[in-house]
Write a protein that holds these residues in place. Structure first.
Motif, PDB file in Angstrom:
ATOM      1  N   UNK A  66       0.828  -1.204   0.000  1.00 33.24           N
ATOM      2  CA  UNK A  66       0.000   0.000   0.000  1.00 33.24           C
ATOM      3  C   UNK A  66       0.861   1.253   0.000  1.00 33.24           C
ATOM      4  N   UNK A  67       1.943   1.228   0.756  1.00 32.79           N
ATOM      5  CA  UNK A  67       2.865   2.366   0.775  1.00 32.79           C
ATOM      6  C   UNK A  67       3.513   2.602  -0.586  1.00 32.79           C
ATOM      7  N   UNK A  68       3.647   1.550  -1.366  1.00 30.82           N
ATOM      8  CA  UNK A  68       4.254   1.684  -2.698  1.00 30.82           C
ATOM      9  C   UNK A  68       3.250   2.163  -3.741  1.00 30.82           C
ATOM     10  N   UNK A 202      -6.338  -1.522   5.383  1.00 34.59           N
ATOM     11  CA  UNK A 202      -6.607  -0.917   4.073  1.00 34.59           C
ATOM     12  C   UNK A 202      -6.989   0.550   4.253  1.00 34.59           C
ATOM     13  N   UNK A 203      -6.278   1.413   3.585  1.00 33.54           N
ATOM     14  CA  UNK A 203      -6.522   2.854   3.687  1.00 33.54           C
ATOM     15  C   UNK A 203      -7.942   3.191   3.228  1.00 33.54           C
ATOM     16  N   UNK A 204      -8.685   3.915   4.084  1.00 37.43           N
ATOM     17  CA  UNK A 204     -10.030   4.355   3.742  1.00 37.43           C
ATOM     18  C   UNK A 204     -11.119   3.320   3.924  1.00 37.43           C
ATOM     19  N   UNK A 205     -10.759   2.120   4.353  1.00 38.96           N
ATOM     20  CA  UNK A 205     -11.758   1.053   4.521  1.00 38.96           C
ATOM     21  C   UNK A 205     -12.569   1.263   5.791  1.00 38.96           C
ATOM     22  N   UNK A 206     -13.774   0.731   5.793  1.00 40.06           N
ATOM     23  CA  UNK A 206     -14.628   0.737   6.981  1.00 40.06           C
ATOM     24  C   UNK A 206     -14.906  -0.704   7.376  1.00 40.06           C
ATOM     25  N   UNK A 207     -14.896  -0.976   8.650  1.00 41.44           N
ATOM     26  CA  UNK A 207     -15.071  -2.345   9.108  1.00 41.44           C
ATOM     27  C   UNK A 207     -16.538  -2.764   9.076  1.00 41.44           C
TER      28      UNK A 207
END
Length: 255
Positions: A66-68, A202-207
């Motif tokens: 994700x950082x990449x 995960x960036x921006x994800x909601x559980x």
């Protein structure tokens, strides 16, 4: 009066207690062992930015990707020889349709007797329903001006329009998602804690909301569809028009 000091280890030994010295290596071993249980059967799917190739990795390998610059399609769940991809985000208050409508000819009623089990017209049959994609296709096809299902204002349409794409436009885009069936929803429920752990990476994800209920594409009748409470695994039904529930799209390892 002099104050005497004593090593905590000596005091514990004198009082029949034991104290162990945990090394960094041993702590890492047990932490990794526990994390493996969290990862069991769970992956994060993405389409590689360089060539659009679909891949999936264990959750602990995702942060560096994700950082990449990679973008997650969703969380892959494997169970009982089946798999689904759970979307990173959801809608929280949508009706199923604008008016009574029967998308599929199959009627999963709730006559819990042996004869009904044989014919497939009961709660058990609904639990064994893994045809969410097929149902969503039929529900979208049944949409009309009189009973709308195919827009993002309604559960089936929201799922069909859902999209996840990387910077090159590759991913599980609109048309590749559907409203999960009861069986597929039960897969999410059974693995909810593990899914939520992966979603937290995960960036921006909601559980997944473990205190609420979710729509399914399994229909009880033209007026009602099955839902699943994630707070206690309660399987029931709601009015397609009047009731508003959570909607979490699902897909598969595609493209």
């Amino acid at each position: 009066m002099a104050i005497k000091t004593r090593k905590i280890g000596d005091w514990l030994s004198a009082n029949g207690q034991a104290m162990t010295n945990a090394s960094a290596a041993s702590m890492k071993y047990y932490m990794t062992k526990n994390l493996n249980q969290i990862h069991d059967g769970i992956f994060i799917m993405y389409h590689r930015t360089s060539d659009g190739y679909p891949l999936m990795v264990k959750p602990n390998d995702w942060p560096s990707l994700q950082l990449s610059g990679e973008v997650a399609d969703g969380v892959v769940v494997f169970e009982g020889g089946r798999h689904i991809v759970v979307a990173p985000t959801e809608a929280t208050a949508l009706p199923w349709s604008s008016a009574a409508v029967q998308g599929d000819n199959i009627n999963y009623g709730n006559d819990d007797n042996f004869a009904a089990e044989v014919t497939g017209n009961n709660r058990l049959a609904a639990m064994l329903d893994f045809d969410g994609r097929k149902h969503t296709d039929a529900i979208i096809k049944a949409s009309s001006a009189d009973h709308v299902t195919n827009t993002t204002s309604y559960a089936p349409g929201y799922c069909r329009a859902y999209s996840r794409a990387n910077s090159k436009g590759k991913g599980l885009t609109a048309g590749y998602w559907w409203l999960p069936s009861v069986g597929e929803s039960l897969m999410m429920y059974a693995n909810a804690l593990k899914i939520n752990y992966a979603l937290s990476l995960i960036k921006g994800a909601t559980q997944l909301d473990l205190d609420s209920w979710y729509w399914t594409s399994t229909e009880l009748s033209s007026q009602r569809a099955w839902h699943l409470f994630f707070s206690g695994g309660i399987l029931g039904w709601h009015d397609k028009v009047q009731d508003k529930g959570h909607v979490r799209p699902v897909s598969a390892f595609l493209r």
